[in-house]
Write a protein that holds these residues in place. Structure first.
Motif, short mmCIF file in Angstrom:
data_model
loop_
_atom_site.label_atom_id
_atom_site.label_comp_id
_atom_site.label_asym_id
_atom_site.label_seq_id
_atom_site.Cartn_x
_atom_site.Cartn_y
_atom_site.Cartn_z
N GLY A 156 30.56 52.60 -19.52
CA GLY A 156 31.78 53.09 -20.14
C GLY A 156 32.77 51.98 -20.43
O GLY A 156 32.68 50.87 -19.89
N ALA A 157 33.73 52.30 -21.30
CA ALA A 157 34.77 51.34 -21.67
C ALA A 157 36.07 52.08 -21.93
O ALA A 157 36.07 53.23 -22.39
N ARG A 166 34.04 50.92 -31.43
CA ARG A 166 33.70 52.28 -31.01
C ARG A 166 32.78 52.25 -29.80
O ARG A 166 31.68 52.80 -29.80
N GLN A 167 33.17 51.56 -28.77
CA GLN A 167 32.31 51.45 -27.59
C GLN A 167 32.32 52.74 -26.77
O GLN A 167 33.29 53.49 -26.81
N PRO A 168 31.21 52.92 -26.01
CA PRO A 168 29.99 52.12 -25.90
C PRO A 168 29.20 52.10 -27.21
O PRO A 168 29.15 53.11 -27.92
N LEU A 169 28.58 50.96 -27.49
CA LEU A 169 27.79 50.80 -28.71
C LEU A 169 26.33 51.13 -28.41
O LEU A 169 25.74 50.56 -27.49
N PRO A 175 16.74 48.72 -28.46
CA PRO A 175 16.89 49.55 -27.25
C PRO A 175 18.21 49.35 -26.52
O PRO A 175 18.38 49.87 -25.42
N PHE A 176 19.18 48.60 -27.08
CA PHE A 176 20.36 48.20 -26.33
C PHE A 176 21.54 49.15 -26.48
O PHE A 176 21.83 49.66 -27.56
N VAL A 177 22.22 49.33 -25.34
CA VAL A 177 23.54 49.98 -25.29
C VAL A 177 24.48 48.96 -24.66
O VAL A 177 24.13 48.32 -23.67
N LEU A 178 25.66 48.79 -25.25
CA LEU A 178 26.52 47.68 -24.82
C LEU A 178 27.97 48.11 -24.67
O LEU A 178 28.49 48.89 -25.47
N VAL A 179 28.61 47.56 -23.63
CA VAL A 179 30.07 47.59 -23.50
C VAL A 179 30.53 46.16 -23.30
O VAL A 179 29.87 45.37 -22.60
N ALA A 180 31.66 45.80 -23.91
CA ALA A 180 32.10 44.40 -23.88
C ALA A 180 33.61 44.32 -23.89
O ALA A 180 34.30 45.11 -24.54
N ASP A 181 34.11 43.33 -23.17
CA ASP A 181 35.52 42.94 -23.21
C ASP A 181 35.51 41.54 -23.84
O ASP A 181 35.10 40.58 -23.19
#
Length: 210
Positions: A46-47, A60-63, A69-75
């Motif tokens: 989550g973000a 629009r995270q989570p991406l 196959p990737f799901v990403l959250v980033a700061d």
């Protein structure tokens, strides 16, 4: 800063989403937008976003990737967007409507775990590989963006702050006395240890795989 959270129950406990939301709520001062969470069985990412730059309006995270196959959250705040977009083959019009988190996801899809060496700026991210069931965690080389982890045989929990991890009742709220003694004696700071028992930092300039 954007607040990040991840809960992965290795014992297949089913409340990852609720616990992820609890971690994000505990970090509310870091995020201005409502919390958003993605989940699959026993893992949730989550973000809680804090937009600062024009491109952040497209975040629009989570991406969730539509072709990997990737799901990403980033700061993140990337300083080499022009170089990255050229290397990734993204045209100028598309790039202007692409968030930094989207660029990190595209870099991860293109270069895999070597993507960190292509990113210049301040960043921390967590990415889940739905095919190989692996969690990737990374921080920028100077460590301007934080990422903390608590890990046991049954739980991996990741958060921007220690406060987020302490929102979980199974994460001890206790002082790491040995770390405090080292600090008071001037023995230097550990790149991974915090002042809290059971909580470590992801080392700056590193990407780890679990």
């Amino acid at each position: 800063m954007t607040a990040l959270a991840c809960v992965w129950h290795l014992d297949r406990r089913a409340d990852a989403v609720d616990r992820c939301r609890r971690m994000l709520a505990a970090q509310g001062r870091l995020g201005e937008r409502p919390s958003q969470v993605w989940s699959d069985a026993n893992i949730a990412l989550g973000a809680r976003l804090t937009p600062r730059l024009p491109e952040d309006s497209f975040d629009r995270q989570p991406l969730v990737s539509s072709h990997s196959p990737f799901v990403l959250v980033a700061d993140a705040r990337l300083d080499n967007r022009p170089e990255l977009t050229r290397a990734l083959g993204i045209d100028a019009a598309t790039a202007s409507a692409t968030s930094d988190a989207d660029l990190i996801l595209a870099a991860l899809e293109r270069w895999g775990i070597e993507c960190g060496g292509r990113l210049i700026g301040d960043f921390a991210f967590a990415a889940w590989d739905t095919q190989r069931r692996r969690l990737l965690l990374a921080r920028d080389p100077l460590g301007f963006r934080a990422l903390h982890i608590h890990r046991t045989e049954t739980l991996v929990a990741v958060s921007t702050t220690a406060r987020g991890l302490h929102a979980l009742p199974d994460v001890p709220y206790a002082l790491d006395e040995d770390r405090l003694i080292d600090y008071l004696l001037g023995l230097g700071a550990s790149p991974t240890r915090t002042f809290f028992e059971g909580i470590q930092r992801i080392k700056a300039g590193h990407l780890i795989e679990i």
